[in-house]
Write a protein that holds these residues in place. Structure first.
Motif, PDB file in Angstrom:
ATOM      1  N   VAL A 175      45.820  41.723  42.408  1.00  0.00           N
ATOM      2  CA  VAL A 175      44.865  41.289  41.886  1.00  0.00           C
ATOM      3  C   VAL A 175      43.655  40.238  42.704  1.00  0.00           C
ATOM      4  O   VAL A 175      42.671  40.221  42.918  1.00  0.00           O
ATOM      5  CB  VAL A 175      45.463  39.964  40.917  1.00  0.00           C
ATOM      6  N   SER A 176      44.317  39.525  43.636  1.00  0.00           N
ATOM      7  CA  SER A 176      43.604  39.011  44.861  1.00  0.00           C
ATOM      8  C   SER A 176      42.337  39.715  45.538  1.00  0.00           C
ATOM      9  O   SER A 176      41.420  39.483  45.834  1.00  0.00           O
ATOM     10  CB  SER A 176      44.712  38.115  45.599  1.00  0.00           C
ATOM     11  N   GLU A 177      43.082  40.999  45.817  1.00  0.00           N
ATOM     12  CA  GLU A 177      42.429  41.806  46.585  1.00  0.00           C
ATOM     13  C   GLU A 177      41.376  42.982  45.955  1.00  0.00           C
ATOM     14  O   GLU A 177      40.915  43.768  46.454  1.00  0.00           O
ATOM     15  CB  GLU A 177      43.195  42.687  47.705  1.00  0.00           C
ATOM     16  N   GLN A 178      41.660  42.954  44.494  1.00  0.00           N
ATOM     17  CA  GLN A 178      41.005  43.695  43.681  1.00  0.00           C
ATOM     18  C   GLN A 178      41.318  45.077  44.173  1.00  0.00           C
ATOM     19  O   GLN A 178      40.280  46.229  44.258  1.00  0.00           O
ATOM     20  CB  GLN A 178      39.294  43.625  43.890  1.00  0.00           C
ATOM     21  N   ASN A 179      42.534  45.318  44.359  1.00  0.00           N
ATOM     22  CA  ASN A 179      43.126  46.529  44.838  1.00  0.00           C
ATOM     23  C   ASN A 179      43.764  47.275  43.657  1.00  0.00           C
ATOM     24  O   ASN A 179      44.983  46.767  43.012  1.00  0.00           O
ATOM     25  CB  ASN A 179      44.228  46.388  45.795  1.00  0.00           C
ATOM     26  N   TYR A 180      43.048  47.903  42.843  1.00  0.00           N
ATOM     27  CA  TYR A 180      43.252  48.386  41.432  1.00  0.00           C
ATOM     28  C   TYR A 180      44.602  49.366  41.450  1.00  0.00           C
ATOM     29  O   TYR A 180      45.320  49.573  40.589  1.00  0.00           O
ATOM     30  CB  TYR A 180      42.221  48.941  40.688  1.00  0.00           C
ATOM     31  N   LEU A 235      38.205  46.985  33.700  1.00  0.00           N
ATOM     32  CA  LEU A 235      38.323  45.643  33.187  1.00  0.00           C
ATOM     33  C   LEU A 235      38.042  44.465  34.363  1.00  0.00           C
ATOM     34  O   LEU A 235      37.384  43.624  33.662  1.00  0.00           O
ATOM     35  CB  LEU A 235      39.743  45.536  32.787  1.00  0.00           C
ATOM     36  N   PHE A 236      38.407  44.633  35.334  1.00  0.00           N
ATOM     37  CA  PHE A 236      38.268  43.522  36.460  1.00  0.00           C
ATOM     38  C   PHE A 236      36.665  43.257  36.736  1.00  0.00           C
ATOM     39  O   PHE A 236      36.365  42.085  37.126  1.00  0.00           O
ATOM     40  CB  PHE A 236      39.229  43.616  37.652  1.00  0.00           C
ATOM     41  N   VAL A 237      36.111  44.467  36.958  1.00  0.00           N
ATOM     42  CA  VAL A 237      34.650  44.592  37.353  1.00  0.00           C
ATOM     43  C   VAL A 237      33.927  43.494  36.428  1.00  0.00           C
ATOM     44  O   VAL A 237      32.966  42.827  36.738  1.00  0.00           O
ATOM     45  CB  VAL A 237      34.015  45.901  37.517  1.00  0.00           C
ATOM     46  N   GLY A 238      34.105  43.903  35.112  1.00  0.00           N
ATOM     47  CA  GLY A 238      33.660  43.069  33.883  1.00  0.00           C
ATOM     48  C   GLY A 238      33.976  41.870  34.008  1.00  0.00           C
ATOM     49  O   GLY A 238      33.271  40.897  33.993  1.00  0.00           O
ATOM     50  N   MET A 239      35.251  41.230  34.505  1.00  0.00           N
ATOM     51  CA  MET A 239      35.350  39.804  34.555  1.00  0.00           C
ATOM     52  C   MET A 239      34.883  39.397  35.808  1.00  0.00           C
ATOM     53  O   MET A 239      34.353  38.102  35.806  1.00  0.00           O
ATOM     54  CB  MET A 239      36.922  39.858  34.603  1.00  0.00           C
ATOM     55  N   ASN A 240      34.673  40.018  36.943  1.00  0.00           N
ATOM     56  CA  ASN A 240      33.877  39.218  38.088  1.00  0.00           C
ATOM     57  C   ASN A 240      32.755  39.119  37.845  1.00  0.00           C
ATOM     58  O   ASN A 240      31.894  38.389  38.807  1.00  0.00           O
ATOM     59  CB  ASN A 240      33.966  40.460  39.228  1.00  0.00           C
TER      60      ASN A 240
END
Length: 437
Positions: A326-331, A360-365
């Motif tokens: 999660v911290s490194e955005q390592n999906y 999902l995380f790109v949208g959150m970022n």
């Protein structure tokens, strides 16, 4: 009856409920339930349709404390329940009118077994807050300490026991008559919810949690974080008297005290929480910003220990990998950790799962941290967990609830970091002390 739960009602470690109270209140409660359910159910039958998530939520609120807590359980379990229901139950209201102080006085004196004046030199008649299970009053002990007094509303446990036995019976019937339903899948979840709510009704358990966490802080020689001291002489099964901490929510940008640095407080809180994962018997499982107080002297107060979680030691390596992912955005790392932590019967396409998580995380970022945190209770975090749970279900992955609780707290801290210490990396910043390995 819910199996293996008799000791919850009758055991020495739980509030006592008389058979007469259960009988009278139980019968009255069943009548109340029928009155609330019948017109709604009749309407849905006449229209020959399923109730919408909003209608179910409104029914739960009308049914009161037990069902409100069930709604909150649904809202906090996105890995278990459908997204539409998780999202709708975020709105489940737990604010209720406060009881007259005369009734509160009666409950306190009954639970403590002595007059109010023998314990408190003063207690504010007007409640600081009132929810479905309890309300809170400011007070001062006869020994001079400022405290808050959490008082359980009358009949809560009897109502809860009646309601949950009814829910358990219905789920068992459905498991028996519906094909392709895992044996004990739903009924086991109901038992877990029942245990959680019963624990919340015994304020001595919350006092035990406070004592254990304070001992953990002492063992760690941690003076940067504090938890309220419970006053046992002024507490019981239905009354919890705690030290009153004066401060503001950690993420409150209006803090003006020259001694209090929100960023420093955040790192102290994060390090303490990380340490508790492996060196305390439990972790705090409800760390929205309102439960992290930045005190005037710069310390951070952890409050409200009614909800705690525990995780099995064998899950730690996967948890560490997931946090780092999660911290490194390592999906890919997140996907692999989800497969290890989750329960699944299927072969999981990790590459496809990674791609879905990335979207999902790109949208959150793209959102501001304050937008993700929502109104201070973590609405955006809840939505993220809901979406992550939906992705997991698409791949046949079911998470233990303790995992969801744990991940939620980490995501809170991840968002707090972006808000109070932009650019800092949880896994690389020298101010962060990792205790996970």
């Amino acid at each position: 009856m819910i199996p293996n739960r008799q000791s919850i009602v009758k055991g020495a470690a739980s509030p006592q409920i008389g058979v007469a109270e259960l009988g009278v209140r139980g019968s009255w409660r069943m009548a109340q339930t029928l009155v609330a359910v019948y017109p709604r159910a009749l309407k849905w039958l006449v229209q020959w349709r399923r109730p919408t998530p909003a209608e179910v939520r409104e029914l739960f609120e009308a049914l009161g404390a037990t069902y409100i807590k069930l709604g909150q359980f649904i809202a906090s379990s996105p890995s278990i329940f459908p997204a539409a229901y998780v999202e709708e139950f975020q709105r489940c209201l737990d604010q209720t009118p406060s009881l007259p102080f005369g009734k509160i006085r009666q409950i306190i004196e009954q639970d403590l077994g002595q007059p109010l004046s023998a314990v408190f030199s003063h207690i504010e008649p007007k409640a600081l807050a009132s929810a479905s299970i309890a309300q809170v009053h400011a007070a001062r002990l006869i020994t001079g300490e400022d405290v808050v007094v959490k008082v359980q509303k009358p009949g809560v446990q009897a109502v809860l026991t009646t309601d949950m036995n009814a829910v358990y019976l219905v789920t068992r019937i459905f498991e028996l008559i519906l094909p392709n339903t895992d044996k004990d899948a739903v009924a086991g979840l109901v038992s877990e919810m029942y245990q959680s709510m019963i624990d919340e009704c015994d304020f001595r358990k919350e006092a035990d949690n406070l004592d254990a966490f304070r001992q953990f802080l002492s063992d760690q020689r941690n003076t940067a974080v504090v938890a309220p001291k419970p006053y046992r002489q002024a507490s019981g099964a239905r009354v919890l008297t705690m030290e009153r901490l004066y401060g503001t929510a950690l993420t409150d940008q209006g803090m003006v005290s020259s001694k209090a640095d929100p960023a420093e407080g955040l790192f102290n809180a994060l390090n303490t929480w990380f340490a508790s994962l492996t060196q305390c018997a439990f972790f705090h499982a409800d760390l929205h910003s309102g439960n992290l107080l930045l005190l005037e002297d710069g310390r951070v107060g952890f409050i409200d220990f009614g909800m705690v979680g525990r995780i099995k030691p064998e899950s730690w390596q996967a948890m560490f990998s997931l946090f780092m992912g999660v911290s490194e955005q390592n999906y890919s790392m997140i996907a692999e950790a989800m497969v290890v932590v989750g329960i699944t019967r299927d072969e999981v396409d990790v590459a496809a799962l990674s791609a879905d998580i990335e979207r999902l995380f790109v949208g959150m970022n793209d959102l501001e941290p304050s937008a993700v945190l929502g109104n201070g209770a973590g609405d955006g975090i809840n939505q993220l967990l809901t979406d992550l749970g939906a992705i997991a279900r698409d791949y046949g992955i079911r998470f233990p609830r303790a995992f969801t609780m744990l991940l939620k707290q980490f995501l809170y801290f991840d968002r707090y970091m972006e808000l109070l210490a932009p650019g800092a990396d949880i896994f690389r910043d020298d101010r962060v002390e990792l205790f996970l390995r």
